[in-house]
Design an enzyme around this catalytic site. Structure first.
Site, PDB file in Angstrom:
ATOM      1  N   ASN A 174       7.632   8.901  14.816  1.00  0.00           N
ATOM      2  CA  ASN A 174       7.126   7.513  14.722  1.00  0.00           C
ATOM      3  C   ASN A 174       8.100   6.453  15.621  1.00  0.00           C
ATOM      4  O   ASN A 174       9.386   6.550  15.207  1.00  0.00           O
ATOM      5  CB  ASN A 174       6.866   6.824  13.438  1.00  0.00           C
ATOM      6  CG  ASN A 174       6.174   5.804  13.267  1.00  0.00           C
ATOM      7  OD1 ASN A 174       6.278   4.978  14.101  1.00  0.00           O
ATOM      8  ND2 ASN A 174       6.022   5.132  12.547  1.00  0.00           N
ATOM      9  N   ARG A 212       2.931   9.612  16.330  1.00  0.00           N
ATOM     10  CA  ARG A 212       2.261   8.359  15.921  1.00  0.00           C
ATOM     11  C   ARG A 212       1.932   7.053  17.900  1.00  0.00           C
ATOM     12  O   ARG A 212       3.002   7.355  17.501  1.00  0.00           O
ATOM     13  CB  ARG A 212       2.622   8.118  15.084  1.00  0.00           C
ATOM     14  CG  ARG A 212       2.145   6.400  14.546  1.00  0.00           C
ATOM     15  CD  ARG A 212       2.995   5.516  13.917  1.00  0.00           C
ATOM     16  NE  ARG A 212       1.651   4.241  13.445  1.00  0.00           N
ATOM     17  CZ  ARG A 212       2.317   3.074  13.096  1.00  0.00           C
ATOM     18  NH1 ARG A 212       3.480   2.963  12.729  1.00  0.00           N
ATOM     19  NH2 ARG A 212       1.655   2.183  12.690  1.00  0.00           N
ATOM     20  N   HIS A 224      -4.290   1.438  11.360  1.00  0.00           N
ATOM     21  CA  HIS A 224      -4.242   2.119  10.329  1.00  0.00           C
ATOM     22  C   HIS A 224      -5.115   3.476   9.872  1.00  0.00           C
ATOM     23  O   HIS A 224      -4.884   3.373   8.538  1.00  0.00           O
ATOM     24  CB  HIS A 224      -4.171   0.877   8.967  1.00  0.00           C
ATOM     25  CG  HIS A 224      -2.686  -0.096   8.603  1.00  0.00           C
ATOM     26  ND1 HIS A 224      -3.325  -0.913   8.372  1.00  0.00           N
ATOM     27  CD2 HIS A 224      -1.603   0.210   9.178  1.00  0.00           C
ATOM     28  CE1 HIS A 224      -2.232  -2.237   8.301  1.00  0.00           C
ATOM     29  NE2 HIS A 224      -0.854  -1.766   8.767  1.00  0.00           N
ATOM     30  N   ASN A 278       3.099  -4.415   3.953  1.00  0.00           N
ATOM     31  CA  ASN A 278       2.997  -5.328   5.312  1.00  0.00           C
ATOM     32  C   ASN A 278       2.765  -6.196   5.614  1.00  0.00           C
ATOM     33  O   ASN A 278       2.379  -7.647   6.210  1.00  0.00           O
ATOM     34  CB  ASN A 278       4.892  -5.034   5.878  1.00  0.00           C
ATOM     35  CG  ASN A 278       6.238  -5.993   5.386  1.00  0.00           C
ATOM     36  OD1 ASN A 278       5.722  -6.736   4.912  1.00  0.00           O
ATOM     37  ND2 ASN A 278       6.687  -5.677   5.187  1.00  0.00           N
ATOM     38  N   ARG A 318       1.762 -12.572   8.711  1.00  0.00           N
ATOM     39  CA  ARG A 318       0.346 -12.442   9.657  1.00  0.00           C
ATOM     40  C   ARG A 318      -0.973 -13.727   8.960  1.00  0.00           C
ATOM     41  O   ARG A 318      -1.106 -13.353   7.890  1.00  0.00           O
ATOM     42  CB  ARG A 318       0.178 -11.459   9.826  1.00  0.00           C
ATOM     43  CG  ARG A 318       0.657 -10.481  11.388  1.00  0.00           C
ATOM     44  CD  ARG A 318       0.235  -8.795  11.247  1.00  0.00           C
ATOM     45  NE  ARG A 318       1.060  -8.158  11.004  1.00  0.00           N
ATOM     46  CZ  ARG A 318       1.220  -7.211  10.944  1.00  0.00           C
ATOM     47  NH1 ARG A 318      -0.287  -6.427  11.114  1.00  0.00           N
ATOM     48  NH2 ARG A 318       1.990  -6.062  10.452  1.00  0.00           N
ATOM     49  N   GLY A 327       2.542  -0.079  -0.148  1.00  0.00           N
ATOM     50  CA  GLY A 327       3.719  -0.850  -0.861  1.00  0.00           C
ATOM     51  C   GLY A 327       3.084  -2.088  -1.732  1.00  0.00           C
ATOM     52  O   GLY A 327       3.548  -1.288  -2.876  1.00  0.00           O
ATOM     53  N   ILE A 328       2.446  -2.699  -1.240  1.00  0.00           N
ATOM     54  CA  ILE A 328       1.704  -3.851  -2.665  1.00  0.00           C
ATOM     55  C   ILE A 328       0.598  -2.505  -3.508  1.00  0.00           C
ATOM     56  O   ILE A 328       1.000  -2.537  -4.853  1.00  0.00           O
ATOM     57  CB  ILE A 328       1.187  -4.902  -1.755  1.00  0.00           C
ATOM     58  CG1 ILE A 328       2.553  -5.545  -0.997  1.00  0.00           C
ATOM     59  CG2 ILE A 328       0.296  -5.333  -2.986  1.00  0.00           C
ATOM     60  CD1 ILE A 328       0.998  -6.694   0.102  1.00  0.00           C
ATOM     61  N   ASN A 347       2.248  -0.309  -5.622  1.00  0.00           N
ATOM     62  CA  ASN A 347       3.182  -0.709  -6.705  1.00  0.00           C
ATOM     63  C   ASN A 347       2.734  -1.878  -7.204  1.00  0.00           C
ATOM     64  O   ASN A 347       4.031  -1.880  -8.535  1.00  0.00           O
ATOM     65  CB  ASN A 347       4.579  -0.505  -5.763  1.00  0.00           C
ATOM     66  CG  ASN A 347       4.615   0.592  -5.524  1.00  0.00           C
ATOM     67  OD1 ASN A 347       5.532   1.302  -6.225  1.00  0.00           O
ATOM     68  ND2 ASN A 347       5.177   0.870  -4.270  1.00  0.00           N
ATOM     69  N   GLU A 380       0.833   8.640   6.540  1.00  0.00           N
ATOM     70  CA  GLU A 380       0.716   8.856   7.449  1.00  0.00           C
ATOM     71  C   GLU A 380       1.096  10.520   8.399  1.00  0.00           C
ATOM     72  O   GLU A 380       0.572  11.337   9.259  1.00  0.00           O
ATOM     73  CB  GLU A 380       1.185   7.788   7.861  1.00  0.00           C
ATOM     74  CG  GLU A 380      -0.286   6.748   7.846  1.00  0.00           C
ATOM     75  CD  GLU A 380       0.631   5.349   7.813  1.00  0.00           C
ATOM     76  OE1 GLU A 380       1.721   4.741   7.207  1.00  0.00           O
ATOM     77  OE2 GLU A 380       0.028   4.801   8.597  1.00  0.00           O
TER      78      GLU A 380
HETATM   79  P1  AMP Z   1       4.534  -1.169   3.277  1.00  0.00           P
HETATM   80  O1  AMP Z   1       4.587  -2.234   4.165  1.00  0.00           O
HETATM   81  O2  AMP Z   1       3.569  -0.115   3.389  1.00  0.00           O
HETATM   82  O3  AMP Z   1       6.197  -0.813   3.618  1.00  0.00           O
HETATM   83  O4  AMP Z   1       4.719  -2.487   2.135  1.00  0.00           O
HETATM   84  C1  AMP Z   1       6.021  -3.135   1.942  1.00  0.00           C
HETATM   85  C2  AMP Z   1       5.388  -4.306   0.892  1.00  0.00           C
HETATM   86  O5  AMP Z   1       5.541  -3.661  -0.477  1.00  0.00           O
HETATM   87  C3  AMP Z   1       6.761  -5.288   0.754  1.00  0.00           C
HETATM   88  O6  AMP Z   1       6.880  -6.840   1.373  1.00  0.00           O
HETATM   89  C4  AMP Z   1       6.221  -5.902  -0.955  1.00  0.00           C
HETATM   90  O7  AMP Z   1       5.688  -6.815  -0.785  1.00  0.00           O
HETATM   91  C5  AMP Z   1       5.010  -4.633  -1.430  1.00  0.00           C
HETATM   92  N1  AMP Z   1       5.887  -3.562  -2.578  1.00  0.00           N
HETATM   93  C6  AMP Z   1       5.406  -4.701  -3.940  1.00  0.00           C
HETATM   94  N2  AMP Z   1       6.479  -3.595  -4.919  1.00  0.00           N
HETATM   95  C7  AMP Z   1       6.738  -2.799  -4.393  1.00  0.00           C
HETATM   96  C8  AMP Z   1       8.054  -1.785  -4.658  1.00  0.00           C
HETATM   97  N3  AMP Z   1       7.839  -1.250  -5.968  1.00  0.00           N
HETATM   98  N4  AMP Z   1       8.657  -1.014  -3.726  1.00  0.00           N
HETATM   99  C9  AMP Z   1       8.072  -1.059  -2.141  1.00  0.00           C
HETATM  100  N5  AMP Z   1       7.246  -2.175  -1.872  1.00  0.00           N
HETATM  101  C10 AMP Z   1       6.512  -2.898  -2.928  1.00  0.00           C
END
Ligand code: AMP
Length: 400
Positions: A7, A88, A177, A207, A237, A327-328, A331, A378
């Protein structure tokens, strides 16, 4: 097979070497700040983690470093043990619907498509070229984020602007995605025991965020569009916006396209609404202390997700499950609870304790619509698709 997945970002390289038989990564690495005098380089192989700092001139140097790490950690004995490299690629336009072997023509096409993805496609090309030089006899394969969405029908991918603009400039919804949506939708279908026939909505919430309607394994609509700016409210965004707002801003603030793009891509979304942070964790903390704008940003996020879910249930004439990932999605129980709350009328019964524990199934046993939490992977999907393409080609050769 041993498949290396790459990536490549503008100044970074992430990679994983997979043993596809076991579906596990033998080593993963991250090279940061390519081109700067001090790059951070991290390698992880099982419990063994190493971090160093050194100068990495360009993507070729980064790829050489990555290959050396595979030998140093003895996850391969020689470079010839790598069966293929899966790359990717963010934008494959209307050309690629599945994994594709890299040729000169493919490289030229991705280069042309950089017009649509100026931040992503150029470094990805640099990564591919670097691998072609460092591993000249190893097959290189691309897997595009847009590929999974190529099954979206024209009545869903076209915008209500003159048709000639699509014919001439290919202005349409592409979606992104795709590799993540495909992976978690397939996992969900397997968990439901409905591999062939299903209606699933996958919510990739990170994000950058997008939602996808998956019917019988095929993407039938998705929230991102011509670019990854459309759809949900994201970290920075704006997501979906009345186009007249853009025109108004141009006139009112005398912004040029680059300034406006920066405003909508980097200063908007959760960050813009809260005037605090793009990170849901910060917003939750602030909201708990009474920050009204942080609370509003979180409410807007859940509301917009629910809007898409409702619309996708309708176009698929039903819903077996909603999947939360990234991430969100993986978690954040509060966001999932809010979204699931909107779906109670349709027969989704959340199990609050399971939701709080981020369990795989977070609905009660009798729930008509299931809610699932499935970690995305991914890179593993890219490795599997790369392997699948190689096997097909080998079988094809045998038959001939
Ligand atoms: P990603 O782009 O998939 O890495 O997601 C990142 C986003 O996930 C972060 O900006 C956080 O807002 C959200 N997030 C919430 N809780 C967690 C967690 N426990 N670990 C990682 N990301 C989290």
């Amino acid at each position: 097979m041993r498949i290396l997945v790459l990536n490549s970002g503008s100044s970074s390289l992430k990679y994983k070497l997979f043993d596809t038989k076991r579906g596990v990564a033998l080593l993963s690495g991250h090279v940061d700040a390519i081109g700067l005098p001090r790059c951070n380089v991290t390698f992880t192989a099982g419990a063994n983690k190493q971090t160093t700092t050194c100068a990495v001139k360009d993507h070729l140097a980064a790829v050489k470093l990555a290959l050396q790490s595979l030998l140093d950690f003895t996850v391969i004995a020689r470079l010839a043990d790598i069966d293929a490299v899966g790359h990717r690629v963010v934008h494959g336009g209307e050309y690629y619907t599945g994994p594709t072997r890299v040729t000169k023509r493919v490289l030229a096409t991705i280069k042309r498509l950089a017009e649509f993805a100026p931040l992503h496609n150029p470094p990805e090309i640099a990564g591919i070229k670097a691998c072609m030089r460092a591993l000249p006899s190893v097959p290189q394969v691309i897997v595009c984020d847009t590929a999974f969405h190529q099954t979206i029908p024209d009545h869903a991918f076209l915008y209500g602007i003159p048709y000639g603009l699509y014919k001439k400039y290919r202005i349409r919804k592409y979606g992104f995605h795709g590799t993540s949506h495909k992976y978690v939708a397939r996992e969900a279908a397997r968990m439901l025991g409905k591999e062939k026939s299903h209606e699933i909505i996958t919510c990739h919430l990170g994000n950058g965020s997008s939602i996808c309607a998956v019917k019988d394994g095929r993407s039938v609509d998705t929230s991102m569009g011509f670019s990854p700016l459309d759809g949900l409210i994201m970290g920075t965004r704006s997501g979906e916006l009345d186009p007249e707002v853009v025109l108004y801003l141009i006139k009112k603030k005398h912004m040029d396209p680059d300034e406006l793009s920066g405003y909508l891509n980097k200063q908007s979304g959760l960050k813009g609404i809260s005037n605090l942070s793009s990170d849901v964790r910060d917003l939750k903390e602030a909201a708990a202390k009474g920050n009204a704008h942080a609370r509003l940003a979180l409410d807007m996020l859940a509301y917009r997700i629910a809007q898409y879910v409702g619309s996708y249930m309708t176009i698929m004439h039903g819903l077996d499950a909603i999947v939360f990932t990234a991430g969100i999605g993986e978690n954040e129980p509060d966001i999932r609870r809010k979204v699931c709350g909107y779906l109670a009328f349709a027969g989704l019964t959340l199990d609050p304790a399971k939701n709080r524990r981020n369990e795989r199934v977070i609905t009660r046993p009798g729930s008509r619509i299931k809610a699932l939490v499935i970690p995305t992977n991914e890179e593993l999907e890219i490795a599997k698709e790369t392997e699948g393409l190689l096997r097909e080609r080998r079988q094809g050769r045998k038959k001939r």
